[in-house]
Design a protein around this motif. Structure first.
Motif, PDB file in Angstrom:
ATOM      1  N   ASP A   1      -1.611  11.358  -1.295  1.00 49.13           N
ATOM      2  CA  ASP A   1      -3.021  11.908  -1.634  1.00 49.13           C
ATOM      3  C   ASP A   1      -3.943  11.413  -0.780  1.00 49.13           C
ATOM      4  O   ASP A   1      -5.123  11.873  -0.295  1.00 49.13           O
ATOM      5  N   ALA A   2      -4.041   9.940  -1.016  1.00 49.88           N
ATOM      6  CA  ALA A   2      -5.130   9.222  -0.365  1.00 49.88           C
ATOM      7  C   ALA A   2      -5.191   9.137   1.151  1.00 49.88           C
ATOM      8  O   ALA A   2      -6.380   9.038   1.567  1.00 49.88           O
TER       9      ALA A   2
ATOM     10  N   PRO B   1       0.143   7.187  -2.307  1.00 47.74           N
ATOM     11  CA  PRO B   1      -0.632   7.100  -1.136  1.00 47.74           C
ATOM     12  C   PRO B   1      -0.774   8.371  -0.039  1.00 47.74           C
ATOM     13  O   PRO B   1      -1.614   8.524   0.763  1.00 47.74           O
TER      14      PRO B   1
ATOM     15  N   PRO C   1      -6.043   2.310   0.148  1.00 43.30           N
ATOM     16  CA  PRO C   1      -5.989   3.224  -0.670  1.00 43.30           C
ATOM     17  C   PRO C   1      -4.735   3.082  -1.438  1.00 43.30           C
ATOM     18  O   PRO C   1      -3.745   3.281  -0.860  1.00 43.30           O
ATOM     19  N   GLY C   2      -4.718   3.281  -2.908  1.00 37.22           N
ATOM     20  CA  GLY C   2      -3.761   3.392  -3.523  1.00 37.22           C
ATOM     21  C   GLY C   2      -3.045   1.949  -3.857  1.00 37.22           C
ATOM     22  O   GLY C   2      -2.174   1.876  -5.035  1.00 37.22           O
TER      23      GLY C   2
ATOM     24  N   SER D   1      -1.976   4.947  -7.313  1.00 37.02           N
ATOM     25  CA  SER D   1      -1.875   6.437  -7.039  1.00 37.02           C
ATOM     26  C   SER D   1      -1.085   6.753  -6.016  1.00 37.02           C
ATOM     27  O   SER D   1      -0.765   5.808  -5.143  1.00 37.02           O
TER      28      SER D   1
END
Lengths: 318, 318
Positions: free
Chosen positions: A11-12, A9, A30-31, A7
């Motif tokens: 956003d995370a 990174p 994350p991601g 995903s």
């Protein structure tokens, strides 16, 4: 090379208004689900992309463009700030880098407003500036050690206003806060004490600073909430795994550069005219060699541009 | 990694008092017989050594040392100055680099003595400074274009005196002159005209400058003879093969750094005392983890130090 992030990174990692530092897992990735080894290989491939994106920015700067990028790195001792400079910035051409490490201010710097030395160090057009610590120390160590008697909300507002002016001048700001856990910091400091080749990184002020851990966390928490703006958001990077923090900052930087959308600059002189003038200074045999090379070279260039475009597109695809 | 040079490139490349530029083969590869592919692999391994040597210098600078290194790069357009910065300096940690490209002086710079801007850009202790062009432009373009009415011998003497002061302050100077042939320069300029991704490197002053080729060769010849001193000799690098010029400068720089003979700096605080203070801030389980790691780490460090020592010794063995 496909995109290996599962995903985006950005956003995370982006800190919002209600960011909770206490709940932040500093060992998370994350991601990214593929582990360390794949991260290292992917980072190297991203490095080539980073370097190509940076060359376009540099070319832009050399031909009158105004754009620039500023990477601001914050983090406590051992969080890995130096590793970001070495392993992430180090993948780019040092000609186009402008690196500043901000330590305790000198007497001259103390005589000025705290943003004076920052302003002087801003990257010129075409450059990727890197700040190892920054004006944010003026709401971190300065707050924890009570070195100034100010309203911190006023100072946050002043910093936000300062950054707006920087962004308006054409410089994109990317701010990353490397967050290491207290236990991991202990391990890293112990390593510096144990290894003769790391002693120089240790200072006898490190343990006293560590003792102020909670006050620093509070200062970070407030700072991240108050200065993560639309134009210059904070990305909070879990830093217990160096491979992850370096991978994440590489990705954020590549996206920041790709977002500039810079192609090669247009020329301001006549290509056929310059070619004729140059040919007049060369031996006929060398001119023939040059023209024979052109086709092969252009095919190679077209191939590498197509590869580049594909890589850039992969940055935004999940 | 054994030394793959067949003779010390310092001996082969150093300009003496009777240096003859006209007789200099710009496509030669003095001291290296193994070709391009082996050169690239060897250069990468030297890069690791360079980076380790640089870290020692940086550590030295951070703990009060006075030593520094200044790499001065001269050469006509397309000689490969930018490639040296990118591919040689680019192998080191950008944190410890201080890079300056000297272009036509600004109005402010012109209002000062020609050494004013140079003095300001000298590397601080611990840094490897890189000058892409330098004060030598003041006896090259300034002489060819008759921008100053001075006795060039006086100016050479002034530069030699200036460099003596720099060396006395603790900075080792490494000067490299990249010498490209006129035909190769023609080919490289033509490539910049042919490739859209290289247009930004071309300037419409390049062909007019090329027309002054002979005057530049004369200025280089005189400069190399007059300013190749015992304390700051010139190394003249054949630059028609970029792989060779980059390899040669890598080797010269590695030797220059190795000659400083720097180990890791001594500590100014008590290791056991700091260890006790640090342990008091850690969970007992983490302290145990830290101590368990120490032995393994120290064995690895000792191994890498031994490898480093061997590499350094190989620099001086043929």
């Amino acid at each position: 090379m496909a995109n290996k992030w599962n995903s985006d990174p950005r956003d995370a990692l982006r800190a919002g208004e209600d960011f909770e530092l206490a709940a932040f897992d500093r060992a998370a990735t994350p991601g990214w689900k593929k582990g360390k080894k794949k991260a290292r290989a992917f980072m190297a491939s991203r490095g080539e992309l980073l370097s190509e994106l940076q060359e376009r920015l540099y070319a832009h700067g050399r031909t009158g463009g105004a754009r620039g990028v500023l990477l601001v790195i914050q983090g406590l001792d051992t969080a890995g700030k130096g590793g970001i400079v070495r392993h992430v910035a180090g993948m780019m051409d040092p000609q186009g880098l402008s690196i500043h490490a901000f330590r305790a201010p000198t007497e001259e710097e103390r005589a000025h407003h705290y943003l004076w030395r920052i302003e002087k160090a801003l990257p010129r057009p075409g450059y990727v500036g890197v700040f190892d610590r920054s004006h944010y120390e003026d709401v971190l160590v300065v707050r924890v050690d009570q070195l100034a008697d100010v309203d911190w909300n006023d100072r946050y507002a002043e910093i936000n206003e300062f950054e707006r002016r920087i962004v308006d001048s054409g410089i994109t700001i990317l701010k990353v806060a490397l967050m290491v856990s207290k236990e991991e910091q202990g391990l890293r400091l112990m390593e510096r004490l144990d290894r003769p080749d790391k002693h120089w990184k240790f200072s006898d002020s490190d343990v006293p600073t560590r003792a102020k851990w909670d006050a620093y966390q509070e200062a970070y928490q407030d700072m991240l909430r108050a200065t993560s703006t639309e134009i210059a958001p904070w990305y909070v990077i879990p830093a217990d795994n160096k491979w992850y923090s370096q991978l994440a900052v590489t990705e954020l930087l590549a996206r920041t550069l790709a977002d500039l959308g810079l192609g090669w600059p247009d020329v301001t002189w006549s290509i056929p005219e310059q070619r004729r003038a140059l040919e007049a200074t060369m031996k006929p045999a060398t001119v023939a060699t040059a023209h024979a090379r052109t086709d092969a070279t252009l095919a190679k260039v077209a191939e590498s541009e197509a590869e580049f475009d594909q890589l850039v597109r992969s940055l935004f695809r999940f």
